[in-house]
Design a protein around this motif. Structure first.
Motif, PDB file in Angstrom:
ATOM      1  N   UNK A  58       0.830  -1.202   0.000  1.00  0.00           N
ATOM      2  CA  UNK A  58       0.000   0.000   0.000  1.00  0.00           C
ATOM      3  C   UNK A  58       0.863   1.250   0.000  1.00  0.00           C
ATOM      4  N   UNK A  59       1.877   1.239   0.865  1.00  0.00           N
ATOM      5  CA  UNK A  59       2.759   2.396   0.989  1.00  0.00           C
ATOM      6  C   UNK A  59       3.481   2.671  -0.329  1.00  0.00           C
ATOM      7  N   UNK A  60       4.049   1.582  -0.889  1.00  0.00           N
ATOM      8  CA  UNK A  60       4.825   1.742  -2.128  1.00  0.00           C
ATOM      9  C   UNK A  60       3.925   2.168  -3.301  1.00  0.00           C
ATOM     10  N   UNK A  61       2.707   1.604  -3.314  1.00  0.00           N
ATOM     11  CA  UNK A  61       1.783   1.962  -4.395  1.00  0.00           C
ATOM     12  C   UNK A  61       1.441   3.445  -4.310  1.00  0.00           C
ATOM     13  N   UNK A  62       1.186   3.892  -3.094  1.00  0.00           N
ATOM     14  CA  UNK A  62       0.884   5.309  -2.884  1.00  0.00           C
ATOM     15  C   UNK A  62       2.058   6.173  -3.325  1.00  0.00           C
ATOM     16  N   UNK A  63       3.260   5.780  -2.933  1.00  0.00           N
ATOM     17  CA  UNK A  63       4.469   6.525  -3.302  1.00  0.00           C
ATOM     18  C   UNK A  63       4.596   6.624  -4.824  1.00  0.00           C
ATOM     19  N   UNK A  89       7.421   4.215 -16.179  1.00  0.00           N
ATOM     20  CA  UNK A  89       8.813   4.637 -15.994  1.00  0.00           C
ATOM     21  C   UNK A  89       9.142   4.950 -14.529  1.00  0.00           C
ATOM     22  N   UNK A  90       8.128   5.284 -13.760  1.00  0.00           N
ATOM     23  CA  UNK A  90       8.373   5.602 -12.356  1.00  0.00           C
ATOM     24  C   UNK A  90       8.964   4.406 -11.620  1.00  0.00           C
ATOM     25  N   UNK A  91       8.787   3.222 -12.203  1.00  0.00           N
ATOM     26  CA  UNK A  91       9.395   2.012 -11.627  1.00  0.00           C
ATOM     27  C   UNK A  91      10.906   2.187 -11.488  1.00  0.00           C
ATOM     28  N   UNK A 129       8.938   0.208  -7.838  1.00  0.00           N
ATOM     29  CA  UNK A 129      10.211  -0.252  -8.383  1.00  0.00           C
ATOM     30  C   UNK A 129      11.050  -0.941  -7.332  1.00  0.00           C
ATOM     31  N   UNK A 130      10.869  -0.544  -6.062  1.00  0.00           N
ATOM     32  CA  UNK A 130      11.615  -1.174  -4.966  1.00  0.00           C
ATOM     33  C   UNK A 130      11.433  -2.682  -4.962  1.00  0.00           C
ATOM     34  N   UNK A 131      10.176  -3.117  -5.129  1.00  0.00           N
ATOM     35  CA  UNK A 131       9.913  -4.562  -5.158  1.00  0.00           C
ATOM     36  C   UNK A 131      10.664  -5.225  -6.288  1.00  0.00           C
ATOM     37  N   UNK A 167       8.478 -11.235  -6.176  1.00  0.00           N
ATOM     38  CA  UNK A 167       8.607  -9.791  -5.958  1.00  0.00           C
ATOM     39  C   UNK A 167       8.556  -9.046  -7.291  1.00  0.00           C
ATOM     40  N   UNK A 168       9.276  -9.591  -8.295  1.00  0.00           N
ATOM     41  CA  UNK A 168       9.317  -8.939  -9.606  1.00  0.00           C
ATOM     42  C   UNK A 168       7.926  -8.955 -10.241  1.00  0.00           C
ATOM     43  N   UNK A 169       7.321 -10.134 -10.277  1.00  0.00           N
ATOM     44  CA  UNK A 169       6.013 -10.269 -10.930  1.00  0.00           C
ATOM     45  C   UNK A 169       4.955  -9.470 -10.176  1.00  0.00           C
ATOM     46  N   UNK A 170       4.961  -9.614  -8.849  1.00  0.00           N
ATOM     47  CA  UNK A 170       3.975  -8.882  -8.048  1.00  0.00           C
ATOM     48  C   UNK A 170       4.071  -7.392  -8.267  1.00  0.00           C
ATOM     49  N   UNK A 171       5.283  -6.859  -8.228  1.00  0.00           N
ATOM     50  CA  UNK A 171       5.483  -5.422  -8.453  1.00  0.00           C
ATOM     51  C   UNK A 171       4.990  -5.011  -9.824  1.00  0.00           C
ATOM     52  N   UNK A 172       5.350  -5.841 -10.805  1.00  0.00           N
ATOM     53  CA  UNK A 172       4.968  -5.507 -12.190  1.00  0.00           C
ATOM     54  C   UNK A 172       3.448  -5.477 -12.349  1.00  0.00           C
ATOM     55  N   UNK A 173       2.774  -6.451 -11.701  1.00  0.00           N
ATOM     56  CA  UNK A 173       1.307  -6.512 -11.814  1.00  0.00           C
ATOM     57  C   UNK A 173       0.676  -5.245 -11.260  1.00  0.00           C
ATOM     58  N   UNK A 174       1.178  -4.810 -10.089  1.00  0.00           N
ATOM     59  CA  UNK A 174       0.570  -3.612  -9.489  1.00  0.00           C
ATOM     60  C   UNK A 174       0.827  -2.379 -10.355  1.00  0.00           C
TER      61      UNK A 174
END
Lengths: 215, 385
Positions: free
Chosen positions: A13-18, A149-151, A162-164, A176-183
């Motif tokens: 949630x935090x990272x998505x908001x960021x 690109x913000x990744x 992008x941290x994930x 972590x890679x796939x999950x981050x990419x999906x979000x």
């Protein structure tokens, strides 16, 4: 995969908001800079050619490189990331504003001037309302670019989803890679959807009626 | 009112579009600029509201020098109608009509009132005010285009081939409408066209232009009677020169006395009148002899059993011409709309006469076989009996 979402839920949630907030500030700045410049450029065709070629060149700078260049100039963190993303968002918005303003029917514009509109009135009352759909599609395009690109902004310490992905790369954890990419993808789709709604809302009603003639 | 002296426009590259144009236009006149494409007629028109800046020359509007006025202020005081209509697609019809009042910062009430008053002038219902241009047909859009040029009480209206893109029937209706509005509101209209019929029909004076120069500036009758040179003669076309020959010029000279009935009479009376006068059409008038419509034999079919009075079954849609209008126009209307006859009304809309197909036959006869006044006179008497 599911464990990734359950275990990191608060972090997600935090990272998505960021991520969202970095992208939206960059986009907003991009709109505030590119739309007025686009309008000015549509009035001076010669300058427009030069400016649009410069922004296209900026667009070709690899995004990672641009982010890296920001470090000696602005250090690390969110500010350099926002500046870099903002530069990226400029071209589509600038281009579409320029095209939108120029594609307004010459007769309609001419009629406005002949009725006694000043240049400013012509822009506000005629050209901008008619160019809105084209400008908005530029903004939507930029929004999707900027969010993806913000990744990379995580690379210069701006945080975000992008941290994930970078962590996943370093620790070799696929989820972590796939999950981050999906979000990130979902976020981009959501932004596009919401801006689509906004586009419908700001498009003047008279432009949505096509040929539905009475009589 | 509008005085143009030595007006010249030279475009970059040295092309002379308008060469030493001199015109003196009076208040309330309908002026047509006519010429082939490239004759400079549109350039001349567009210099009046400074959409094109003149190279040299002088223009004064009510003794004020146009070239020294602020172009924005100037344009708000001059109506402008273009061929491509150019309505604002994102604005309602109401906002389109009151565009110039909006620029002049009129109050909302005054704008609304103006829009409502004006839309009736072009025979469109007030409900159209909330529509958008895309919902209207081309002819309806151009009616709004005309209203936009009138909304701020502009005294002078420029029209650049306003009906060029419309189909012939719509064009004809709009020509009648614009002429009517121009006369009623006493506006000065400057009209660019390449259609000689249109110019003859509408204009008080025609300015014929060729390669940037003014060739002849005179009334349609004088131009037809005395073309300035071979170019004008060719431009007018020989068929129109022949048409102009007969002495008869206005409807008043050929019209006969119409048979009319007042609106409150019963149908029985109407039929008795028809039989008595041996006619198949009665013109329906009010107490002041104002034309309301007509009643013909077909109106009776089936109606007689249920309807008792003239007011219940007369036809309200009626074409008419004004007294003093040119015979040619009336003939053209009769033929074009396939009418049997056309009533003539005076300024107060009172019925004063009738032109029938039989009249037209007379005119044709007269034109072809010469001026046998007597025979024609006899015939006319026969018919009115």
């Amino acid at each position: 995969m599911i464990t990734f979402f359950t275990e990191n839920s608060s972090d997600i949630l935090l990272k998505t908001w960021e991520h969202f907030y970095i992208s939206m500030i960059a986009l907003l700045l991009g709109v505030l800079i590119a739309v007025p410049i686009g309008i000015l450029l549509s009035k001076t065709k010669y300058v427009a050619k030069v400016v649009l070629s410069i922004t296209s060149v900026l667009q070709t700078v690899p995004s990672l490189a641009l982010l890296a260049i920001m470090i000696p100039l602005l250090g690390v963190g969110k500010v350099p990331a926002i500046v870099a993303l903002c530069i990226y968002s400029l071209l589509p918005i600038l281009n579409n504003t320029f095209i939108g303003m120029n594609s307004v029917n010459e007769n309609t514009k001419g009629a406005g001037i002949a009725m006694g509109m000043t240049t400013m009135q012509s822009i506000i009352l005629v050209e901008l309302p008619l160019a809105i759909p084209v400008i908005m599609s530029g903004i939507r395009l930029s929004a999707v670019y900027v969010i993806s690109w913000a990744t990379l902004a995580s690379y210069i310490g701006a945080g975000g989803l992008g941290d994930f992905i970078f962590n996943g790369l370093n620790l070799y954890q696929t989820e972590l890679i796939v999950g981050g990419a999906i979000i990130v993808t979902l976020l981009a789709l959501l932004a596009d959807f919401l801006l689509g709604k906004l586009e419908k809302w700001v498009t003047p009603k008279g432009l949505k009626i096509e040929g539905g003639r009475t009589s | 009112m509008l005085k143009i002296e030595n007006l010249t426009k030279v475009y970059r590259g040295g092309k002379v579009a308008v060469d030493q144009l001199n015109l003196d236009i009076n208040q309330g006149e309908f002026i047509a600029f006519i010429g082939t494409s490239g004759s400079g007629k549109t350039t001349a028109l567009r210099m009046i509201n400074r959409m094109v800046e003149p190279t040299s020359g002088k223009m004064t509007l009510n003794d004020k020098d146009i070239t020294k006025m602020n172009p924005v202020t100037l344009r708000r005081s001059i109506g402008y109608v273009i061929q491509q209509i150019g309505l604002m697609p994102h604005m309602t019809i109401r906002d389109n009509i009151t565009l110039v009042p909006h620029l002049l910062k009129w109050s909302k009430e005054k704008k609304d009132e103006t829009a409502r008053r004006l839309i009736e002038l072009v025979n469109l219902p007030p409900s159209y005010l909330d529509y958008y241009p895309a919902q209207l047909s081309g002819g309806q859009q151009q009616r709004i285009g005309v209203l936009r040029a009138l909304a701020a009480n502009q005294d002078i209206i420029l029209m650049d081939e306003p009906f060029g893109a419309l189909d012939p029937i719509t064009r004809d209706t709009l020509q009648d409408l614009i002429k009517d509005i121009q006369q009623r509101l006493n506006k000065t209209v400057i009209f660019v066209t390449h259609d000689m019929d249109e110019a003859i029909k509408l204009a008080d004076r025609i300015a014929i232009m060729h390669e940037g120069k003014l060739i002849q500036f005179d009334t349609p009758d004088n131009i037809l009677a005395n073309p300035a040179n071979d170019f004008v003669k060719e431009f007018i076309g020989s068929h129109r020169l022949i048409q102009q020959k007969p002495n008869i010029k206005t409807v008043d000279e050929v019209m006969i006395k119409p048979i009319s009935i007042t609106i409150e009479k019963s149908l029985d009376e109407a039929i008795r009148l028809m039989v008595e006068k041996r006619v198949d059409t009665l013109f329906v008038t009010d107490g002041d002899n104002r034309l309301q419509g007509y009643l013909d034999v077909e109106s009776f079919t089936g109606a007689r059993k249920t309807k008792k009075s003239v007011s219940e079954c007369y036809e309200k849609d009626i074409f008419y011409v004004k007294t003093g209008s040119k015979l040619q126009d009336s003939v053209r209307r009769i033929l074009k709309r396939n009418l049997k006859n056309i009533p003539v009304v005076d300024e107060e809309h009172r019925l004063v006469g009738l032109v029938t197909r039989a009249n037209i036959v007379d005119i044709v006869y007269d034109t072809i076989w010469g001026e046998e006044e007597e025979t024609v006179q006899n015939k006319k008497e026969l018919m009115s009996e």
